[in-house]
Design an enzyme around this catalytic site. Sequence first.
Site, PDB file in Angstrom:
ATOM      1  N   CYS A   2       0.830  -1.184   0.000  1.00 53.58           N
ATOM      2  CA  CYS A   2       0.000   0.000   0.000  1.00 53.58           C
ATOM      3  C   CYS A   2       0.876   1.249   0.000  1.00 53.58           C
ATOM      4  O   CYS A   2       1.870   1.306   0.707  1.00 53.58           O
ATOM      5  CB  CYS A   2      -0.963   0.092   1.175  1.00 53.58           C
ATOM      6  SG  CYS A   2      -2.168  -1.222   1.222  1.00 53.58           S
ATOM      7  N   ARG A  27       4.403  -0.683  -4.492  1.00 49.29           N
ATOM      8  CA  ARG A  27       4.015  -1.068  -3.139  1.00 49.29           C
ATOM      9  C   ARG A  27       2.695  -1.841  -3.102  1.00 49.29           C
ATOM     10  O   ARG A  27       2.297  -2.371  -2.064  1.00 49.29           O
ATOM     11  CB  ARG A  27       3.872   0.179  -2.265  1.00 49.29           C
ATOM     12  CG  ARG A  27       5.147   0.944  -2.091  1.00 49.29           C
ATOM     13  CD  ARG A  27       4.916   2.170  -1.242  1.00 49.29           C
ATOM     14  NE  ARG A  27       4.619   1.805   0.129  1.00 49.29           N
ATOM     15  CZ  ARG A  27       5.531   1.599   1.068  1.00 49.29           C
ATOM     16  NH1 ARG A  27       6.804   1.719   0.768  1.00 49.29           N
ATOM     17  NH2 ARG A  27       5.185   1.275   2.284  1.00 49.29           N
ATOM     18  N   TRP A  79      -2.712  -2.892  -1.697  1.00 56.31           N
ATOM     19  CA  TRP A  79      -2.368  -4.316  -1.759  1.00 56.31           C
ATOM     20  C   TRP A  79      -3.262  -4.958  -0.716  1.00 56.31           C
ATOM     21  O   TRP A  79      -3.072  -4.784   0.484  1.00 56.31           O
ATOM     22  CB  TRP A  79      -0.891  -4.512  -1.413  1.00 56.31           C
ATOM     23  CG  TRP A  79      -0.388  -5.906  -1.623  1.00 56.31           C
ATOM     24  CD1 TRP A  79       0.103  -6.439  -2.784  1.00 56.31           C
ATOM     25  CD2 TRP A  79      -0.299  -6.945  -0.639  1.00 56.31           C
ATOM     26  NE1 TRP A  79       0.482  -7.746  -2.576  1.00 56.31           N
ATOM     27  CE2 TRP A  79       0.251  -8.081  -1.282  1.00 56.31           C
ATOM     28  CE3 TRP A  79      -0.619  -7.046   0.703  1.00 56.31           C
ATOM     29  CZ2 TRP A  79       0.481  -9.296  -0.620  1.00 56.31           C
ATOM     30  CZ3 TRP A  79      -0.399  -8.252   1.373  1.00 56.31           C
ATOM     31  CH2 TRP A  79       0.148  -9.350   0.709  1.00 56.31           C
ATOM     32  N   ASN A 105      -2.217   2.545   5.417  1.00 52.38           N
ATOM     33  CA  ASN A 105      -1.298   1.458   5.081  1.00 52.38           C
ATOM     34  C   ASN A 105      -1.015   0.741   6.400  1.00 52.38           C
ATOM     35  O   ASN A 105      -0.622   1.375   7.377  1.00 52.38           O
ATOM     36  CB  ASN A 105      -0.024   2.083   4.492  1.00 52.38           C
ATOM     37  CG  ASN A 105       1.132   1.115   4.360  1.00 52.38           C
ATOM     38  OD1 ASN A 105       2.275   1.535   4.342  1.00 52.38           O
ATOM     39  ND2 ASN A 105       0.866  -0.158   4.252  1.00 52.38           N
ATOM     40  N   GLY A 106      -1.244  -0.567   6.434  1.00 56.30           N
ATOM     41  CA  GLY A 106      -1.011  -1.323   7.665  1.00 56.30           C
ATOM     42  C   GLY A 106      -2.216  -2.190   7.970  1.00 56.30           C
ATOM     43  O   GLY A 106      -3.040  -2.458   7.083  1.00 56.30           O
ATOM     44  N   GLU A 486      17.989 -18.179  -5.091  1.00 57.35           N
ATOM     45  CA  GLU A 486      17.617 -16.865  -5.617  1.00 57.35           C
ATOM     46  C   GLU A 486      17.169 -16.982  -7.085  1.00 57.35           C
ATOM     47  O   GLU A 486      16.212 -16.319  -7.502  1.00 57.35           O
ATOM     48  CB  GLU A 486      18.792 -15.891  -5.446  1.00 57.35           C
ATOM     49  CG  GLU A 486      18.605 -14.500  -6.022  1.00 57.35           C
ATOM     50  CD  GLU A 486      17.425 -13.715  -5.458  1.00 57.35           C
ATOM     51  OE1 GLU A 486      16.801 -14.141  -4.493  1.00 57.35           O
ATOM     52  OE2 GLU A 486      17.116 -12.660  -6.049  1.00 57.35           O
ATOM     53  N   LYS A 490      13.500 -15.891  -8.412  1.00 50.96           N
ATOM     54  CA  LYS A 490      13.297 -14.911  -9.493  1.00 50.96           C
ATOM     55  C   LYS A 490      12.320 -15.485 -10.522  1.00 50.96           C
ATOM     56  O   LYS A 490      11.407 -14.808 -10.977  1.00 50.96           O
ATOM     57  CB  LYS A 490      14.613 -14.556 -10.203  1.00 50.96           C
ATOM     58  CG  LYS A 490      15.565 -13.671  -9.440  1.00 50.96           C
ATOM     59  CD  LYS A 490      15.165 -12.219  -9.351  1.00 50.96           C
ATOM     60  CE  LYS A 490      14.317 -11.881  -8.183  1.00 50.96           C
ATOM     61  NZ  LYS A 490      14.817 -11.750  -6.872  1.00 50.96           N
ATOM     62  N   GLU A 493       8.736 -15.655  -9.090  1.00 48.06           N
ATOM     63  CA  GLU A 493       8.135 -14.339  -8.856  1.00 48.06           C
ATOM     64  C   GLU A 493       7.582 -13.708 -10.123  1.00 48.06           C
ATOM     65  O   GLU A 493       6.488 -13.167 -10.122  1.00 48.06           O
ATOM     66  CB  GLU A 493       9.190 -13.358  -8.302  1.00 48.06           C
ATOM     67  CG  GLU A 493       9.491 -13.498  -6.843  1.00 48.06           C
ATOM     68  CD  GLU A 493      10.537 -12.476  -6.396  1.00 48.06           C
ATOM     69  OE1 GLU A 493      10.297 -11.789  -5.409  1.00 48.06           O
ATOM     70  OE2 GLU A 493      11.600 -12.374  -7.036  1.00 48.06           O
ATOM     71  N   HIS A 509      18.037 -37.103  -2.270  1.00 51.68           N
ATOM     72  CA  HIS A 509      17.218 -37.422  -1.102  1.00 51.68           C
ATOM     73  C   HIS A 509      15.755 -37.051  -1.314  1.00 51.68           C
ATOM     74  O   HIS A 509      15.036 -36.812  -0.346  1.00 51.68           O
ATOM     75  CB  HIS A 509      17.778 -36.713   0.135  1.00 51.68           C
ATOM     76  CG  HIS A 509      19.181 -37.121   0.458  1.00 51.68           C
ATOM     77  ND1 HIS A 509      19.527 -38.420   0.746  1.00 51.68           N
ATOM     78  CD2 HIS A 509      20.343 -36.413   0.483  1.00 51.68           C
ATOM     79  CE1 HIS A 509      20.835 -38.489   0.964  1.00 51.68           C
ATOM     80  NE2 HIS A 509      21.351 -37.273   0.791  1.00 51.68           N
ATOM     81  N   LYS A 608       6.417  -4.926  -3.335  1.00 52.84           N
ATOM     82  CA  LYS A 608       7.857  -4.842  -3.096  1.00 52.84           C
ATOM     83  C   LYS A 608       8.189  -4.650  -1.626  1.00 52.84           C
ATOM     84  O   LYS A 608       9.138  -5.218  -1.112  1.00 52.84           O
ATOM     85  CB  LYS A 608       8.445  -3.688  -3.907  1.00 52.84           C
ATOM     86  CG  LYS A 608       9.950  -3.662  -3.819  1.00 52.84           C
ATOM     87  CD  LYS A 608      10.554  -2.963  -4.979  1.00 52.84           C
ATOM     88  CE  LYS A 608      12.065  -3.089  -4.955  1.00 52.84           C
ATOM     89  NZ  LYS A 608      12.532  -4.457  -5.223  1.00 52.84           N
TER      90      LYS A 608
HETATM   91  C1  G6P Z   1       9.044  -8.838  -0.642  1.00 59.50           C
HETATM   92  C2  G6P Z   1       9.532  -8.693  -2.056  1.00 59.50           C
HETATM   93  C3  G6P Z   1      10.830  -9.469  -2.238  1.00 59.50           C
HETATM   94  C4  G6P Z   1      11.848  -9.019  -1.199  1.00 59.50           C
HETATM   95  C5  G6P Z   1      11.314  -9.193   0.221  1.00 59.50           C
HETATM   96  C6  G6P Z   1      12.229  -8.573   1.264  1.00 59.50           C
HETATM   97  O1  G6P Z   1       8.572 -10.119  -0.440  1.00 59.50           O
HETATM   98  O2  G6P Z   1       8.559  -9.124  -2.981  1.00 59.50           O
HETATM   99  O3  G6P Z   1      11.335  -9.205  -3.533  1.00 59.50           O
HETATM  100  O4  G6P Z   1      13.026  -9.748  -1.353  1.00 59.50           O
HETATM  101  O5  G6P Z   1      10.056  -8.521   0.327  1.00 59.50           O
HETATM  102  O6  G6P Z   1      12.295  -7.192   1.062  1.00 59.50           O
HETATM  103  P1  G6P Z   1      13.378  -6.237   1.686  1.00 59.50           P
HETATM  104  O7  G6P Z   1      12.959  -4.865   1.286  1.00 59.50           O
HETATM  105  O8  G6P Z   1      13.321  -6.442   3.174  1.00 59.50           O
HETATM  106  O9  G6P Z   1      14.693  -6.632   1.138  1.00 59.50           O
END
Ligand code: G6P
Length: 613
Positions: A2, A27, A79, A105-106, A486, A490, A493, A509, A608
């Site tokens: 948000c 956001r 969001w 927001n929250g 990672e 990616k 996501e 395993h 994000k």
């Molecule tokens: C969200 C984002 C991720 C990010 C994570 C941690 O889930 O979608 O891409 O890695 O938050 O975010 P930060 O700002 O704490 O690195």
Amino acid sequence: MCGITGYTGPKQASRILVDGLKRLEYRGYDSAGIAVQTDPADQRANALTVIKRVGKIASLRQAVPKDLSGHCGIGHTRWATHGEVNEVNAHPHADGSNRIAIVHNGIIENYLSLKGMLEHEGMVFASQTDSEVIAHLVAYHYDGDLEAALKAALKHLKGTFGIGCVCSQEPGRIVGARNGSPLVVGVGDGEMFLASDVNAMLAHTKRVVYLNDGEVVSLWPHDFRISDGDDQSVDPKIDHVTWELDAIEKEGFGCYMEKEIFEQPDSIERALKGRMDSEYGLAKLGGLNLSKKELHAMQRVRVIAAGTSWHAGLVGCHLVESIARLPALAELASELRYRNPVVEPGTLYLSVSQSGETADTLYAMREVQRRGGTVLGICNVVGSTIARESDGGIYVHSGPEIAVASTKAFTSQLAAFYLLTLSLARMHDMSHHDGSLFLSQLKAIPGLVKRALEQRDLIQALAKKYCHCSDFLFLGRGLLYPIALEGALKLKEISYIHAEGYAAGEIKHGPIALVSPQTPSVFLVPNDHLREKTITNLKEIKARGGPVIAIASEKDLEVAAIADDFIPVPDCDSRFQPFTMIVPLQLFAYFCALELGRDVDQPRNLAKSVTVE
Ligand code: G6P
């Protein structure tokens, strides 16, 4: 998670609010809205005009009449947490008489009991959200002073909030409040701004005040006033933002993620700049706020982080343990907070976060601090909550990262970990000579990353070939195991393809049962003592008919010959291979998503900056 905007000043508010929301779209992007104090001359009868739309900011922009005249208002991009995505649940929320409008927001944890109480008083709710109670509560307490009414309302709220609020009877005034969700005041020339982060106001002012939890702010075009939880006025500290507007533009790239991937040679350079003392083979980290003695006394390292930042932390802990010889562990923030952690003296905690606002990481860090732990922040966003609340830290200086999937912040976080590892190692076993060698290798990284990016066309072709597979395995060992995690994250996501990151030695395993001609495995083959072991794992997959894409040093002709497809990366000391290996994985995910027509920068269901637990 948000985004909030607010504007009061001489210009037309609606355009500024919507432009600001566009900058905050990362956001959250399921619906958006604005509330503007409409000029008396405007034909739209209500003194507050609220416009909301489902979908991205573009649909809101279309819905806002060009001639909407009003100079003060608030905006929100959502969001969803409570209540489905629809126009009614979108913010701003107004009270029944449309006198008060709020954006939030929250999460308001006790909203159901408050709602019951307010309904009992005769108030009628329109939405399913937790946020709407704030509008009704403020209206309930309103007696001619919006700030007083908001403060009275806050006394009832349990949970987290960043709030913006306007009242039809107080033209030109916005009131904001913060508890757990970020809020920044922008100080302009005869105009004031309120937003969840500075990106929303960068086009207008670089003078900002970061609000602290418990603070309430009143804004008028020429003035603002902050007071704390005890109702005492607070002397504002005006910070100057160093980010340039260019940095939040796409600059000719198709999307932010592509731009941010290709920016990495520069962003890594920025993370390292001024921090390498080649003469003594040392790292210069000025913001740690620890004396040499205090740092030397640290006996172990713990990382607290989420998502991509946690993956950087896993790499960092591997480095600290293997090079600086201190025991190190990276923990998921969401797990640490609730397991009653033992915080031992002599432990250096590192709170790693691009945004510096991730609720899980912030709360876990506070829990550690409550138990007497020392926490350093490794953050990108200057002035963010984690950066401000940590005991010291390292800014990674990647510049604004807009795409939801993190790329350049990850490699900058890695750079910070390499510097910290060097600092710790030089206090213990590492010699001057080895320190200088380490630094010279680190200096070469931006150039190596630049060369790794040159495989763009090959990787695009591979993405075309493989993007219709519905499952992938990403496999690596040692330092490259977190890179496999990672790479899989990616792909998940942004392309929505199912991918699992696994330790290559662990597949036998269980996960090897997934291997089939339709399930490709992406192998990260290092050039050190783990190379042979990884090749054995690779052959196990080949023997079971699984297609293999291998990423290895350009010199590794053997791997090139065994794999179905091969992505060469520049050769370097294996300790630095996380940098060269992550680049092809970022590009692979990007091109798969592009090929599948996904929204690369704003993937479904994600945000994000996740400011709720
Ligand atoms: C969200 C984002 C991720 C990010 C994570 C941690 O889930 O979608 O891409 O890695 O938050 O975010 P930060 O700002 O704490 O690195």
